[in-house]
Design a protein around this motif. Structure first.
Motif, PDB file in Angstrom:
ATOM      1  N   LEU A 149       9.576  -2.861   3.919  1.00  0.00           N
ATOM      2  CA  LEU A 149       8.416  -2.488   3.105  1.00  0.00           C
ATOM      3  C   LEU A 149       8.558  -3.023   1.679  1.00  0.00           C
ATOM      4  CD1 LEU A 149       7.815   1.199   4.258  1.00  0.00           C
ATOM      5  CD2 LEU A 149       6.268  -0.732   4.588  1.00  0.00           C
ATOM      6  N   LEU A 150       9.762  -2.919   1.140  1.00  0.00           N
ATOM      7  CA  LEU A 150      10.005  -3.432  -0.206  1.00  0.00           C
ATOM      8  C   LEU A 150       9.783  -4.944  -0.272  1.00  0.00           C
ATOM      9  CD1 LEU A 150      11.013  -3.028  -3.118  1.00  0.00           C
ATOM     10  CD2 LEU A 150      13.351  -3.308  -2.246  1.00  0.00           C
ATOM     11  N   LEU A 151      10.309  -5.659   0.724  1.00  0.00           N
ATOM     12  CA  LEU A 151      10.153  -7.119   0.750  1.00  0.00           C
ATOM     13  C   LEU A 151       8.697  -7.516   0.968  1.00  0.00           C
ATOM     14  CD1 LEU A 151      13.293  -8.099   2.877  1.00  0.00           C
ATOM     15  CD2 LEU A 151      13.006  -8.267   0.395  1.00  0.00           C
ATOM     16  N   LEU A 152       7.980  -6.762   1.809  1.00  0.00           N
ATOM     17  CA  LEU A 152       6.577  -7.066   2.069  1.00  0.00           C
ATOM     18  C   LEU A 152       5.718  -6.829   0.825  1.00  0.00           C
ATOM     19  CD1 LEU A 152       6.053  -5.585   5.661  1.00  0.00           C
ATOM     20  CD2 LEU A 152       5.983  -8.000   5.008  1.00  0.00           C
ATOM     21  N   LYS A 153       6.042  -5.786   0.061  1.00  0.00           N
ATOM     22  CA  LYS A 153       5.285  -5.521  -1.166  1.00  0.00           C
ATOM     23  C   LYS A 153       5.488  -6.645  -2.174  1.00  0.00           C
ATOM     24  CE  LYS A 153       4.956  -0.491  -0.893  1.00  0.00           C
ATOM     25  NZ  LYS A 153       5.320   0.805  -1.533  1.00  0.00           N
ATOM     26  N   LYS A 155       6.179  -9.689  -1.339  1.00  0.00           N
ATOM     27  CA  LYS A 155       5.450 -10.816  -0.767  1.00  0.00           C
ATOM     28  C   LYS A 155       3.950 -10.673  -1.017  1.00  0.00           C
ATOM     29  CE  LYS A 155       5.041 -13.402   3.571  1.00  0.00           C
ATOM     30  NZ  LYS A 155       5.439 -13.426   5.015  1.00  0.00           N
ATOM     31  N   MET A 156       3.459  -9.427  -0.939  1.00  0.00           N
ATOM     32  CA  MET A 156       2.039  -9.188  -1.160  1.00  0.00           C
ATOM     33  C   MET A 156       1.651  -9.498  -2.605  1.00  0.00           C
ATOM     34  SD  MET A 156      -0.190  -5.704  -0.566  1.00  0.00           S
ATOM     35  CE  MET A 156      -0.334  -5.959   1.204  1.00  0.00           C
ATOM     36  N   ARG A 161      -1.145 -13.059  -6.378  1.00  0.00           N
ATOM     37  CA  ARG A 161      -1.174 -13.996  -7.509  1.00  0.00           C
ATOM     38  C   ARG A 161      -1.635 -15.381  -7.058  1.00  0.00           C
ATOM     39  NH1 ARG A 161       3.721 -11.241  -9.079  1.00  0.00           N
ATOM     40  NH2 ARG A 161       4.977 -12.866  -8.051  1.00  0.00           N
ATOM     41  N   SER A 162      -1.165 -15.773  -5.854  1.00  0.00           N
ATOM     42  CA  SER A 162      -1.563 -17.075  -5.322  1.00  0.00           C
ATOM     43  C   SER A 162      -3.052 -17.095  -4.991  1.00  0.00           C
ATOM     44  CB  SER A 162      -0.752 -17.391  -4.061  1.00  0.00           C
ATOM     45  OG  SER A 162      -1.182 -18.595  -3.472  1.00  0.00           O
TER      46      SER A 162
END
Length: 242
Positions: A149-153, A155-156, A161-162
């Motif tokens: 969840l931390l990594l996905l957040k 990434k989100m 930003r992209s």
């Protein structure tokens, strides 16, 4: 109606699907039976019958798990130590979880064999050990999902930003996919936490809330986990439970 019946038959034809159904019936019967057992005489009789039915289904699942060692071993070997591209924290949590799962099965088999008087040993310590290994596996699974969840957040946030820079449709699709993965991990955490509460309940008295849950609460936790597992299996998002 016909489509629903065919879907149910398809689920029951697979080992994994049948186990999900039996698990849900097992905990559902314990939930309703535990609640009714505290009511009037007529309801109490029905409640006790449902609790006995739940116990039989639980024994059925225990016997069927006698054949799960090789499939677990095959999965553990295929995963190995994970890939170098994977987050190292996730990788080692998965490895440790696989070890706990692999050790769980033989411990449970010995406990079952002792209860069936196939071998001469006390089953209590083996049931405790298998439950402890299950709890460790669940705890590692929860920590792993929280890490995901931390990594996905993160990434989100990068995706957001992209998307703001590019304002393109593909960015929206990537964001939607991440949100789906986030929701899947949240469900996994809820499911594992429900199972972990039961695992602690089945530990020897004196350990946290061991032995304190009434039957209906054990059934509620198990039913919650089972329904989430059904949803994840139906949507192809995984999910497992003992």
């Amino acid at each position: 109606m016909q489509c629903s019946l065919e879907s149910l038959v398809h689920v029951l034809e697979s080992y994994r699907g049948r186990d999900k159904v039996v698990r849900t019936l097992c905990y559902g019967s314990q939930l309703v039976g535990g609640a009714l057992a505290q009511k009037t005489t007529g309801q109490s009789r029905l409640g006790k019958s449902l609790l006995l039915f739940s116990a039989q289904l639980s024994r059925c699942r225990t016997v069927l798990r006698l054949f799960d060692d090789l499939s677990m071993l095959s999965y553990s070997r295929s995963y190995g130590l994970g890939t170098r591209d994977e987050d190292p924290v996730l990788r080692w949590m998965s490895v440790l979880g696989n070890v706990a799962d692999q050790l769980y099965y033989p411990c449970e088999h010995i406990a079952w064999a002792a209860d069936a008087e196939l071998i001469r040993t006390k089953s209590d310590k083996w049931w405790t050990l298998s439950t402890a290994l299950w709890g460790i596996s669940l705890l590692l699974g929860i920590l792993r999902s929280l890490r995901v969840l931390l990594l996905l957040k993160r990434k989100m946030k990068k995706s957001e930003r992209s998307r703001l820079r590019e304002s393109s449709e593909p960015g929206v699709q990537r964001g939607s996919e991440i949100e789906r993965q986030l929701w899947s991990e949240v469900l996994t955490v809820i499911s594992s936490m429900a199972d972990l509460t039961n695992a602690i309940h089945w530990m020897p008295p004196g350990f946290l809330w061991a032995g304190c849950f009434p039957d209906w609460l054990v059934g509620l936790m198990g039913t919650t986990s089972s329904l989430i597992g059904f949803h994840q299996m139906w949507t192809g998002e995984g999910g497992a439970g003992v």
